[in-house]
Structures are given as C-alpha cells and as structure tokens.
Design a protein around this motif. Structure first.
Motif, mmCIF file in Angstrom:
data_model
loop_
_atom_site.group_PDB
_atom_site.id
_atom_site.type_symbol
_atom_site.label_atom_id
_atom_site.label_comp_id
_atom_site.label_asym_id
_atom_site.label_seq_id
_atom_site.Cartn_x
_atom_site.Cartn_y
_atom_site.Cartn_z
ATOM 1 N N ALA A 154 14.724 -24.545 -25.286
ATOM 2 C CA ALA A 154 14.852 -23.161 -25.728
ATOM 3 C C ALA A 154 16.187 -22.985 -26.451
ATOM 4 N N ARG A 208 10.675 -21.472 -28.457
ATOM 5 C CA ARG A 208 11.204 -20.545 -27.450
ATOM 6 C C ARG A 208 12.629 -20.155 -27.845
ATOM 7 N N TYR A 238 11.930 -13.980 -27.976
ATOM 8 C CA TYR A 238 12.166 -13.182 -26.776
ATOM 9 C C TYR A 238 13.441 -12.351 -26.933
ATOM 10 N N VAL A 248 9.930 -19.732 -20.667
ATOM 11 C CA VAL A 248 10.986 -20.146 -21.593
ATOM 12 C C VAL A 248 11.712 -21.392 -21.109
#
Length: 296
Positions: free
Chosen positions: A158, A182, A204, A284
């Motif tokens: 991520a 991610r 996100y 994630v």
C-alpha cells in the motif's frame, strides 16, 4: 532498541494524556501513528500505548516512518510486536535536504530494502508538501515521491500519501506514474471534490482527529460523500488530538473519539461503522495476525 527516537519538533507538551474513552464494541485499527515520538508530561512507551489501545477496542496500529532512522525503527518494532505493522518512507520535507547533500538515492535504497520485510505493509508517508517546501525544493519532492510509488508497486505494498497544499500535483503524479492498487490519503485534508475523485480512482481516505475540529467542515463534507468501503481512521499521534481534548497528547487509544464522531457524521451506528473500518483496514494492509504480505 529504544522506545522513543525523538520528541515533538516543538518540544512536546507538559499536559497529561487524557482518560480512556468508552471502549468500542467492535474493534478497529489506527492506520497511521508515530509511536517513536515522545510527548506529554509522562510519555508512554510502545507497550503502554498498545495496552491502552487494546483496552478500548483498538486492536492494532500502523507505525509510520518519516526518514531512514524512523523507518528502520518502525520495521524493527513491528517485527517484534504483533499489534503493529509498519510503513516506511522519507517524508516529502526530508527530500530537498537529502537531494542537496547527495544522499537521496542512498536513503531511497534503504526504504527499498526495508520494504521487503514481511511486517512492512506500506510505503509512507510520502507525497508532496508545498506548505513547508518552496519552489526550489519541489523537484526533489517529486523525484522522491515517484521513487516511493515505484517501491510500493514493485513490492506489492500500500501507499500512504502525505498531501499538504498540493492536491492537484499529488493527483497528477499518482495518475502519471500509476498509483498502487491500495493508495491511502493519510490525514485527508481535501474537500468533497477531492473525496469524490479519490473514490472514483479507487483510493482510500483516512481521517484523523482534525475531522472533529470546528473549522473542518470541508473534511466532514468529504466524509459524507465517500463510499463506505473507502474510509479509514487514524490518529497521526501524537498530533491532531480530537475535540474536546485538543492541547493534550494524542495516542491510538483515543481513536474511539474520532470513530464515534465519524459515525455520527455519516449517520450510521457505531458498531456497523467500526466493522466497516476494520474490514477496510485489513483490505489495505493485510492481517495483523500473520506474516502475509499486502491486503486483498
């Protein structure tokens, strides 16, 4: 290995840590904290931080590096502490000085090496900061940011974004270089438009205690429009202590204050909201319970 590498840049606060909030019934994770920084009249060590967190339903945290020393520390402490995962990176404000001294490539090589460790699950915090860096230092920030994106992609990790006064350039860079699957906007600082853009890209948005501040309606507007599966929570401790505790040290055990506030803003029950936060966080970063790499 020491529990603290440094104190806050402003010398820390003399205030005591706040009392523990009411525990959450459904456990969540703090996906961005800096436990290497000592703060408060009586600083807590890593074990104390995590014990307090566990007692209120915060099952684990992502410990985040900002330079070579803190990234190494983060990887080491996560390797021995099952309630921690690590993120490693050079903060964008580190890049200009490293570039000027000819040390940026060597520092990036250390981050690349640390990224191979199984409990290192993210590259971050990296990105752009035009608040503290002037025009002359920006090329170094861009070079460092793009290198971190490459490291994250090669290791299947991520990416945690630091974005301060640089929304358009951060987005343009992520699109140009191709963001990892991610990608997380740590301590989201944008507005509804940026939130919608991030969601459209599959990124996100992580909210810290500043979402509770009176002057942060832009953050609350962003929180309201995000899909439920794109939201994360963090402390950025020891900074950004949520209202009504501002001025006192922040820590992972204070996540329940922010999570309850966020659930109210979204108009959903706290248990439902926490279950979604936990699911998003594991998606994630992967599981805290094993050595597996990445999320799903």
């Amino acid at each position: 290995m020491t529990d603290h590498l440094r104190t806050r840049a402003d010398g820390g606060r003399a205030a005591e840590y706040p009392p523990a909030p009411e525990p959450l019934a459904v456990a969540v994770y703090d996906n961005h904290t800096h436990l290497e920084i000592a703060d408060g009249a009586l600083p807590l060590d890593v074990h104390e931080h995590l014990e307090r967190a566990a007692s209120v339903g915060v099952a684990g945290a992502v410990q985040v590096g900002t330079d070579v020393a803190t990234s190494r520390w983060s990887a080491e402490v996560a390797a021995r502490e099952p309630r921690l995962l690590a993120a490693v990176a050079l903060h964008p404000n580190e890049a200009p000085e490293l570039e000027a001294s000819g040390a940026l490539d060597d520092a990036l090589a250390v981050i690349d090496e640390l990224a191979a460790q199984p409990r290192v699950r993210a590259i971050g915090e990296t990105g752009l900061d035009f608040y503290r860096t002037d025009e002359a230092g920006r090329p170094a920030q861009f070079r460092s940011f793009e290198a971190h994106i490459d490291i994250a992609r090669r290791h299947g990790l991520a990416l945690q974004i630091h974005d301060r006064d640089a929304h358009d350039d951060v987005v343009a860079t992520l699109r140009r270089v191709t963001a990892p699957e991610r990608t997380v906007f740590h301590c989201f600082s944008g507005d509804e438009a940026l939130a919608r853009l991030a969601a459209d890209e599959g990124w996100y948005c992580s909210f810290a205690g500043n979402v509770t501040f009176k002057n942060a309606e832009n953050l609350r507007e962003a929180l309201r429009v995000l899909p439920a599966d794109r939201i994360l929570v963090e402390t950025d401790a020891p900074y950004l202590t949520p209202a009504p505790l501002r001025g006192r040290p922040n820590a992972p055990y204070l996540v329940p204050h922010t999570a309850r506030f966020m659930a109210d803003v979204r108009g959903v029950g706290i248990d439902e909201f926490c279950a979604q936060l936990a699911s998003n966080t594991v998606a994630v970063y992967g599981s805290w319970q094993d050595e597996a790499r990445g999320g799903h």
